[in-house]
Design a protein around this motif. Sequence first.
Motif: not given
Length: 942
Positions: A275-281
Motif C-alpha cells: 500500500t503506497v500513497y502519492v500526491t500531485a502538485g
Amino acid sequence: MPAGVGSLGAITAACTLSLATLLGAGAAGAATGGWTPLGPDGGSAQALAIDPVHSGTIYAGTLYGFVFKSTDAGASWAAASAGLDAQWVTALAIDPAHPTTLYAGTGYGLFKSVDGAGSWSRIAGASYVSVNALAVDPMHAGTIFVAADRYLIKSTDGGASWSTLDINTGAAIHALAIDPSHSATVYAGTDYGVLKTTDGGTSWSYAPGSPSTGFAALAVDPASPSTVYAASGWDSSDGMYKTTDGGGTWTAVDSGLPNDLSFVALAIDPAKTATVYVTAGGGGVWKTTNGGASWTAIGAGLAGAEVSTLAIDPRNPARLFAGTAGGVFESADAGTSWGAADAGFRALAVSAMAIDPTSSATLYIGTTAQGIWRSTDGGASWAAASSGLASLEVYALVIDPTNTATLYAGTQLGVSKSTDAGASWTAVNSGLPIYHLYTTCLALDPSHPATLYACTGEGIWKTIDGGASWTAANAGIIGGAGTLAVDPLTPTTLYAGTAQNVWKSTDGGASWTDASSVPFANMIQALAVDPAHPATLYAATELGVFKSADGGAGWMVANCGLPPWPNGFNGLAIDPVHPGTLYASSRSGVWKTVDGGVSWTAMPSAGLSGISALGVAFDPRTSRLYAATSGGSVFALVDSAPPSPTTMLCTDDYQGDARFQITLHFHTRQAGGQSAFGRAISLSSLGVTHGGLFWFFSPDNPEMLVKVIDACQLAQRFWVFYSAGTNVGFTTTIRDNKTGLVRTYTNPDLMPAPPVQDTNAFACVPEFTYPGGDQEVAARQGPAPPDAVAARGQAEPAGAAAAAPATIGGAAPPSSLPAASSGCSPGPTALCIGGRFMVEVAYHTSQAGGRSGMGQAIALESLGVGQGGLFWFFDAGNPEMLIKVIDACALGGKYWVFYSAGTNVGLRVTVTDTYTGNAVTYTNPDLTAAPPVQDTSALPCS
C-alpha cells in the motif's frame, strides 16, 4: 518644590535625607502584556514528521519558516519555532535513535533541535544552504544526508562537521531515501534520474535502468528494501516508477494515475508495504494496494487541496496526515476520508486587514493564498468569506464607512466587491487593464465612498461608481504605485508611494507631482496621513520611517529607536484619538512612537518573537493593536499602557540619517539609591538635530546636554560633546548605526561630571558593516584630551576639559565682554525662567580671528522644561550651554543655579532675579574648558 534636585555634590547630610521626597522614580509607563495569537487556523504545511516512539507527537514545517508541534495526534498544535530564524521549511527529519532530536531543512540553512522543537539552533557548515531534502541514517545516530540544490553534504556527528559528497552530475537533488536494512545504501532523486550509493556516499552512479527524468519523491519498501518507488516531479507522462532489484531495472507503475501532473510526495504503509500513497502538485492523492499495479484517487474532504507532504502513523498505519496549502488534514481510515486537523496551526500569511468602523468585534483579513476570512467576535473564531472572489491571493481590503456591509478586495485578478459583509463577492474590473489586473492597494474617499482608487500593474485607477467602471488616474506619475493614502479632511488630496518616491495629487488623481524632496532609498511600502494634521505624512520603507510635516514638500528621517537596516518596514497605523501615536511593523516586530516619530520603542515581543509582521491595524475603541504576519496569521495586543518617556536620542549625520543612537544609564547611592535609564528630550522641533537632553528625576529639570557634531569637513570625524550638571554615576552609550561601533563614556557616582569633548569619536564615511558585527567600545571617564573643537565645521576654541573655578557674585567681567541688559523680557539673547529669572550669556574668544557677542537663547517651555534653557554661540543647530534655575526654597531657602557648557570660550553668565533685583554672575576665561557650575546658594528666595 519640583523634583529633580538630587544630582548635587556639595549638600549637607540633612539635605540628603530631604532629597528622598524630591527624587522619585522616573515617570515610566506601565508595561504592556504580550501578543495573543488569534488565528485563523490553516496555512501551508510543507513538511511533516511523526515521532517513531510517541506517534501522537507530530511536527509540521510551514511555507513561511515555522515549525508547529502537536502532542495529541493533531487534535491541537502550538508554535515550536524558538531560534528558527529561517525562510520556508522544506524538510523535517527525526533521529530514530533519539526522537527528541530533529532537523529542519529550510531555504536559509539547516537547523537542529535536541529538545523536541523546544528550541532550535543553526548548524554551522550547513548554515545558509537552501535545503531540498533530508535523510537521517536509521542505523547510525548522528549520520545525516542533506541535499542542497546541486550538491550533497553528509555529517556523521549530528551536524558538528560536514563533508561534501562527490555526485559529479551537475543535477539538482530533490529527494533522498535510505535503505533501512543497509544504511550505506542511499538513493537520490535528481533532475536526470535516480542516483545510488552503496558505500555511504563515497561514490555515486545513476541506477542502471533509471529513466532520465526528474524525480521529486522516493520511498524504500521497509519490508523489501530492494523495492523502491520513484515519482516524477515534472508535468509529463513519466509518472511513477518502481524497481524491485535495487535500481537495476525500473518499471512504470502508473495505471490509474493522471499523466499531466507532477508528483511531490510518497508514503509507504509500514505494515502493508504494497500500500503506497502519492500526491500531485496540482492537487489530489492516489493510493495503490497492489504495489503500484493500479492506483485509485482518494481524498474526500481534502477539497482538491495541493498536498505537499504525507506522513503515516507508524503505530497505527490507517492514520495518515497530509500537509497542504490550506493546513494539516487527517485521515483515520487509510485515506478514504479526510478532515482538518489544524486547531492552533496558525500559519497563514495575512496581507490585508480591515476593522469594521461600527463594530470592533468584526474583523476581516486577506491572505496570500487562502482568500478572505471574517470574525464577528474579535478574532476568537473565523469563517472563510471568499465565495465568488476573483482570486484567493488578496492584497488589499477596504470597508465603506457609510455601509459596512460593502467591502472591496484587491486581488491577483483585480478588484472584487461584496455587499453582504463578505458572504459573496463579484469582480468589478470594468475598465481596469485586462492584462495587469494585479491589485496591490486600495484607498477609499471617506466622504464619497463610491470613489475608490486602486494600484494595478499599470498604475493607479479610479472609480466614482463603486467599481462599476474604472479610468486611469496616472497623469504625471512615474513608476508603479504600491501604496496609497487619502487626506481625510481634503479627500481630493492623495499620496502614492512608488519604488523611490512619494507622489501627490490635489485633484483626485487627475494629475500628480513628485512630493519627495530627496529620493527615498527603497520602495515605499506604506503611507499614513495624520487625521488631525493632514499635512503630516509618514512613509514606511525598507530603510525605516520618514516624516513630512508639510504635505510632502520636505521629508526627514524618523528612525530614532528603530532597528537599523535591513528590517523592511511595511505597515503603519495611526491612533486617530492620539495622532502623535503611531505604530510601524517590520520583519523584526512592531514599534510605537508617542511623539510623532521623534522616537520609537519596541512593542513587547512576547508571543510575536521571530515572526515577521506584514502590517498593523489599531482600534482606538478597544486599544487593541493587531499584527498581520507572514506565516503566523493574526496577533493582537491590548496597548492601554500610558506613554513611557523615551530613553533614546538620535542625531543625524550629514546625509540626514538618524545615524547615532544615544542612551544614558545613571545610578546613585543618594536618597536610598536609584538606578535607571535617563529619559531623552529631543530638540529636533527647535531645529537642533545633532543633540538633545536627558533628565533623570523630573522632565522639568534636564541634567545633560549631549551632541554628536558633524566635523567631517574639518577633521573627517564625528565629535561627541556632552556637559552635565550632575554628580550621579552614569554611562553614556553612543552607537553608530551604520557600522555597529559603540562609544561609552562614564562618570563615577558622587563626582561632579566634567564636560567631555571627544574629537575622535566616529569616522565620517566608514565602510558599511551589518549591525551586530564587531564593535569597538571606548570606555572613557572624565575629560577627554585637549583637541580642536568646532561647531559643525565652524572653528571654535580648543582646550582641555579641566575644571576651572567659577567666579560667583558680581565679579567685574572682562572688558571684551558686552554688558548684559536688564528686565525679565525673553528674547533672542535672553531666557526668562519661571517668569522670574532672566539669564543672559556673553561670550568672547581670541580664536578664529577673535569673536564676541551674546549667546542666542533657546527656550524649552514647548518641550515641558520650565526650569531651564539652552544657549548657542556659533550655530543654532549646535547649542553650547544648558542652564537651570531650580526652586529649592523648601529645602534650603535658596534658588540654585546649575549650568554645564561644552565650550572653552570666555563666558560671562548673568542670572537676575527680576522680583528682587538680586543677580549672580559666573565667568569662564577664554581658552579654558568651562567647568560645570552647581551653585546651591545662588539667590535668596525672598
